[in-house]
Design a protein around this motif. Structure first.
Motif, short mmCIF file in Angstrom:
data_model
loop_
_atom_site.label_atom_id
_atom_site.label_comp_id
_atom_site.label_asym_id
_atom_site.label_seq_id
_atom_site.Cartn_x
_atom_site.Cartn_y
_atom_site.Cartn_z
N ILE A 505 0.88 -1.17 0.00
CA ILE A 505 0.00 0.00 0.00
C ILE A 505 0.92 1.22 0.00
O ILE A 505 1.68 1.45 0.93
CB ILE A 505 -0.93 0.00 1.22
N LEU A 506 0.87 1.97 -1.10
CA LEU A 506 1.79 3.10 -1.26
C LEU A 506 1.24 4.34 -0.59
O LEU A 506 1.98 5.19 -0.12
CB LEU A 506 2.04 3.36 -2.74
N ALA A 507 -0.08 4.46 -0.62
CA ALA A 507 -0.69 5.64 -0.02
C ALA A 507 -2.14 5.36 0.29
O ALA A 507 -2.76 4.47 -0.29
CB ALA A 507 -0.58 6.84 -0.97
N LEU A 508 -2.68 6.16 1.24
CA LEU A 508 -4.10 6.09 1.56
C LEU A 508 -4.58 7.52 1.75
O LEU A 508 -3.88 8.35 2.33
CB LEU A 508 -4.31 5.27 2.83
N GLU A 509 -5.75 7.80 1.20
CA GLU A 509 -6.33 9.13 1.35
C GLU A 509 -7.71 9.00 1.95
O GLU A 509 -8.46 8.08 1.60
CB GLU A 509 -6.45 9.84 -0.01
N MET A 510 -8.05 9.93 2.85
CA MET A 510 -9.38 9.93 3.43
C MET A 510 -10.04 11.29 3.18
O MET A 510 -9.50 12.32 3.56
CB MET A 510 -9.33 9.67 4.93
N PHE A 511 -11.15 11.25 2.47
CA PHE A 511 -11.89 12.47 2.14
C PHE A 511 -13.11 12.55 3.04
O PHE A 511 -14.03 11.75 2.91
CB PHE A 511 -12.39 12.43 0.69
N ALA A 512 -13.13 13.53 3.96
CA ALA A 512 -14.27 13.67 4.85
C ALA A 512 -15.48 14.21 4.07
O ALA A 512 -16.62 13.89 4.38
CB ALA A 512 -13.94 14.61 6.00
N ASP A 513 -15.23 15.04 3.07
CA ASP A 513 -16.30 15.42 2.15
C ASP A 513 -15.65 15.75 0.81
O ASP A 513 -14.44 15.87 0.71
CB ASP A 513 -17.15 16.59 2.69
N ASP A 514 -16.49 15.90 -0.23
CA ASP A 514 -15.88 16.01 -1.56
C ASP A 514 -15.50 17.44 -1.92
O ASP A 514 -15.15 17.73 -3.04
CB ASP A 514 -16.80 15.39 -2.63
N GLN A 515 -15.58 18.37 -0.94
CA GLN A 515 -15.16 19.73 -1.25
C GLN A 515 -14.01 20.21 -0.38
O GLN A 515 -13.75 21.40 -0.29
CB GLN A 515 -16.35 20.70 -1.13
N SER A 516 -13.36 19.25 0.29
CA SER A 516 -12.18 19.67 1.04
C SER A 516 -11.05 18.67 0.82
O SER A 516 -11.26 17.59 0.29
CB SER A 516 -12.51 19.83 2.53
N ASP A 517 -9.86 19.08 1.25
CA ASP A 517 -8.69 18.25 1.02
C ASP A 517 -8.73 17.00 1.88
O ASP A 517 -9.23 17.03 3.01
CB ASP A 517 -7.43 19.05 1.35
N TYR A 522 1.47 8.63 3.01
CA TYR A 522 2.35 7.90 2.10
C TYR A 522 3.16 6.91 2.91
O TYR A 522 3.86 7.29 3.84
CB TYR A 522 3.24 8.88 1.33
N PHE A 523 3.01 5.63 2.56
CA PHE A 523 3.69 4.57 3.30
C PHE A 523 4.96 4.14 2.57
O PHE A 523 4.95 4.00 1.34
CB PHE A 523 2.78 3.34 3.44
#
Lengths: 560, 340
Positions: A505-517, A522-523
């Motif tokens: 797993i190279l990276a994981l992203e968590m989006f709390a909503d679709d209008q913010s970062d 990065y692993f």
């Protein structure tokens, strides 16, 4: 043909330099191989049709969306060897006019290699193979020959969804029925999929102007198409125009777009996009038209004397569900259901072999193939080792400055201990809600992201929660494309980037909503811990900033 | 069987051309792409009038001098004061119409400045079977710095178009190169036909439909037919008219004297269409009709406006016989008016 060989026999061949005859022999061989992988596509009951080309021995083949959309789920494909095979839809790109289908019943189909369409030059010879005017009732494709008339052509959407960006123009005869068929260079490499001609007042016949979708655009989308989805093209979230000085500038921008969050503003000049220079609005549209929704690409822009390079996430060219709606509208039989009446998805008339390879689901052309890709990626993830759902993961190490840090991950609890304080997260397993209290502050929700990371490895793709295969995407700092999974659990969107060979797993992203970062982790620095591969370096990003870099010296996985 | 043998031989020749062409270009592919990149900058995109009802507002043009002379077809696209040319390097410049000869369907434009990449003008004549490239901005696919389209083909014949009398609606009466490539597309007119050495051999003509068979002919006007007129127009540009020529004669001819009433002169450059012909007037006797478009007086420069026509007439003394060239529908007519 007979006449020409007659001529050879009567002697003029002696005047032809051997080099010419050798080249001719070579060309014949190249065309023979190219023809072998070119298919004639027919809809149910032999209606409609076009061309296609096989790109893998297990039967994946490319065609035009406008060829396969008439057929629906199942089609028949004729090979030049005289055999006819059932085929099933895999994924569709309605905007780019591309579809991926799979021929069933063989693991050793003839294939053609994919070329590099960015190397194609105007004036170069090329040839098209296909089924013009549906002549190939005996599945013997037609070969037409020509030169490359233009590259990086932009063709406006012709009143429909179909937009041809960055396409290849040729004077090789492209007629109706050639649609979906291959365009080759003289090495026999696939450089494009023929799909459009300039048909106007002379009727629907070739006028020496044919357009092929570049194979490099299709390579961008291939992973998406294999996911079985109805895939979308990208938008920057800004419109551009040419100012009086000939510069390409932003004429409008959505404040909700990632481009805006990265600093792009009205009036800024676009200099480079996805690694290519922007010299005109056509050049910009050419680049944009080859990019899939959700990719993150570099953008260089200029304001007065200052120049910035940022990574922007591209949003969809269509609203969520819009493509599907449009497609359904097309499918709805009109007042005059003619011979093009498409096959009903739930029709029991699907051939049994196709039915076994088909699963309907909203947003997907064929969910069966998404399951297939999920299984493939899960197999990759399994290379990291087995993680019991009740295991306890403990990390101890340091952050820059030699300060101590600690993380503990459990089924329903995350604890992050930093010199500044401790952050804990308890997750209600009955009704998980991760959208509240993104913490620690400034991280975009690191503890939530870590909980999701552990959850994927313990629960696997199947039980993560609303997880499916997204496709292949670029990842900053990684060459080539990587596999991407998208999951919906706890009210947040998770994106997981997996190395396509070793499953890290190279990276994981968590989006709390679709209008913010999102919170990005990065692993790196994978090392074995009790037989499992665990990353010992985590770099956490939020927005334009690096939130924290963790280096773990002690890692413990307690299986319970 | 004699005819069959004949056919055999012919096919052999075709095969030699084709194989020869293919093989040499296959084994030496670089020169062909190089040839294209050499000639690409010499073809320009022209934008002018039109843009409605299926009338494209663009056509192609050929740079033929370092001073920016552009050879193109004579068409409604040029009928504007705002003629814009896009060069291969992306520059946009305003062009000026130097002159035109509708009988050759050609016009010459001038771009400002100098140092333009250009074709050398030479009276190259191709034989049937010669291999050619056609460069044009067909369908207007290229804009700004985007290179124009390139097609390949073979000269099938050099024949006069009038061989099919009445079938083609064009005032051009000379020989054309008939091509086996579909080069005459919207916007392609004015593009360059070049041989395998990159020499300019012809100008791609306007789209022409055969009204008898409803087919479209693919052709180019040979450069040797255009050279004398190009030279005349160029000289006309550079040699200023002699003072006595430009000065008015004492007793000039007038439209009123000829019996011609033009359409109301409302535009900066109203085309000199005849509105009315006074019965019994010299013009009436010569056969001038309402709706005739007056193009030339005594074969001088192309007349582009009502005002230009009046100025031209002021140079002609009364009593002289005037040769009037008019466009009637798609046809050119030469009429002789006796002013006495």
């Amino acid at each position: 043909m007979v006449l020409v060989s007659g001529g050879l026999a009567t002697g003029w061949a002696e005047d032809v330099p051997p080099q010419v005859l050798q080249d001719q022999q070579r060309r014949i061989e190249v065309i023979r191989r190219a023809r072998a992988a070119t298919i004639a596509i027919f809809g149910p009951g032999g209606r409609g049709g076009g061309s296609g080309v096989i790109i893998s021995p297990d039967g994946y083949a490319l065609s035009n969306f406008h060829v396969t959309s008439g057929a629906g789920v199942a089609m028949k494909c004729g090979l030049p060897d005289g055999n006819i095979y059932d085929a099933v839809i895999v994924g569709v790109d309605p905007t780019g006019d591309v579809s991926l289908i799979k021929l069933l019943g063989r693991e050793d189909f003839p294939t053609v290699p994919l070329g590099d369409s960015d190397q194609v030059e105007v004036g170069q010879w090329c040839f098209a193979v296909g089924n013009p005017f549906l002549l190939a009732t005996d599945f013997q494709p037609t070969v037409t020959f020509g030169i490359i008339s233009g590259v990086h052509r932009y063709q406006y959407p012709a009143g429909t969804l179909l937009e041809y960006a960055d396409c290849i123009q040729t004077d090789a005869a492209i007629n109706p029925g050639n649609s979906g068929g291959p365009l080759f260079n003289m090495q026999g490499e696939l450089i494009g999929i023929n799909g459009r001609g300039s048909f106007e007042k002379r009727g629907r016949v070739n006028v020496g102007v044919g357009y092929a979708i570049s194979i490099n655009q299709i390579k961008n989308f291939l992973g998406y198409l294999r996911s079985g989805r109805i895939v979308d093209h990208a938008e920057l979230g800004a419109t551009v125009g040419t100012d009086p000085d000939g510069r390409v500038v932003v004429t409008d921008i959505l404040e909700s777009s990632d481009a805006y969050r990265r600093g792009l503003r009205y009036g800024d000049e676009l200099v480079e996009f996805a690694g290519r220079r922007i010299t005109s609005t056509n050049a910009y549209k050419n680049i944009l038209g080859t990019l899939p929704r959700g990719w993150r690409v570099p953008l260089v822009f200029r304001r007065q004397e200052e120049q910035w390079t940022v990574l922007v996430r591209l949003q969809g060219a269509h609203r969520p569900g819009e493509l599907q709606q449009r497609l359904q509208r097309r499918r709805r039989p009109g007042p005059n259901p003619g011979p093009q009446k498409p096959n009903d998805h739930h029709s029991p008339k699907l051939p049994p072999v196709v039915a076994k390879h088909y699963e309907a689901r909203p947003g997907f052309a064929n969910y069966y193939f998404n399951r297939l890709e999920q299984k493939r990626v899960q197999k990759l993830l399994d290379k990291l080792g087995h993680f019991s759902p009740s295991s306890r993961w403990a990390f101890a190490g340091e952050i820059p400055g030699g300060l101590k840090a600690q993380v503990v991950l459990e089924t329903d609890r995350v604890q992050l201990i930093l010199p500044g304080g401790t952050t804990s997260l308890e997750i209600n397993q009955e009704e998980p809600n991760l959208t509240q209290q993104l913490s620690p502050p400034g991280s975009g929700g690191l503890v939530q992201a870590l909980y999701l990371w552990r959850r994927l490895l313990c629960q696997r793709i199947e039980h993560f929660g609303g997880m499916y295969y997204w496709g292949t995407v670029p990842l900053p700092g990684h060459p080539g494309l990587v596999d991407c999974l998208v999951g919906l659990h706890g009210g947040v969107e998770t994106r997981v980037y997996v190395h396509p060979q070793d499953g890290r797993i190279l990276a994981l992203e968590m989006f709390a909503d679709d209008q913010s970062d999102p919170c990005e982790i990065y692993f790196d620095d994978y090392r074995r811990v009790q037989g499992r591969l665990i990353p010992h370096r985590w770099e956490v990003h939020y927005g334009d900033d690096v939130y924290q870099v963790f280096k773990w010296t002690q890692v413990e996985i307690q299986q319970r | 069987m004699k005819p069959k043998r004949c056919q055999n031989w012919w096919w052999g020749v075709v095969a030699v051309w084709v194989l020869g062409g293919l093989a040499s270009s296959l084994s030496a592919q670089q020169p062909l792409t190089q040839l294209v990149s050499q000639v690409h900058p010499k073809v320009v995109k022209i934008y002018g009038a039109g843009g409605f009802r299926g009338l494209e507002h663009y056509q192609s043009g050929i740079l033929i001098s370092p001073e920016g002379h552009v050879l193109t077809v004579w068409s409604y696209v040029l009928d504007t004061d705002n003629l814009i040319v896009h060069l291969a390097d992306g520059r946009r410049v305003e062009a000026q119409l130097l002159g035109a000869d509708p009988r050759l369907e050609m016009a010459l434009l001038k771009l400002p400045g100098e140092g333009y990449p250009h074709f050398k003008l030479e009276p190259v004549v191709l034989e049937p079977g010669a291999w050619v490239l056609a460069l044009s901005n067909l369908y207007g696919v290229a804009v700004f710095d985007e290179p124009v389209s390139v097609q390949h083909g073979v000269v099938a014949a050099r024949v006069p178009l009038r061989a099919r009398r009445g079938a083609y609606d064009t005032p051009y009466r000379g020989p054309v190169y008939i091509l086996d490539a579909i080069v005459n597309n919207p916007g392609a007119a004015g593009g360059a036909l070049v041989d395998r050495h990159g020499r300019l051999v012809g100008m791609i003509g306007k789209e022409l439909r055969n009204s008898l068979t409803n087919t479209w002919v693919n052709y180019a006007i040979p450069i040797d037919r255009l050279l004398p007129t190009i030279e005349q127009i160029r000289q006309g540009r550079y040699v200023p008219p002699k003072p006595e020529e430009s000065s008015q004669v004492r007793n000039p001819v007038t439209l009123e004297l000829l019996g011609i009433v033009l359409v109301p002169d409302v535009l900066p450059r109203t085309p000199p269409f005849v509105e009315e012909v006074r019965p019994g007037s010299p013009a009436d006797r010569a056969g001038v009709l309402p709706d005739d478009l007056i193009l030339f007086v005594n074969d001088q420069h192309l007349i582009q406006s009502c005002q230009a026509l009046r100025q031209q007439l002021q140079k002609i003394p009364r009593g002289e016989t005037i040769k009037l060239t008019v466009m009637r529908g798609q046809e050119l007519r030469e009429l002789v008016i006796k002013t006495q």
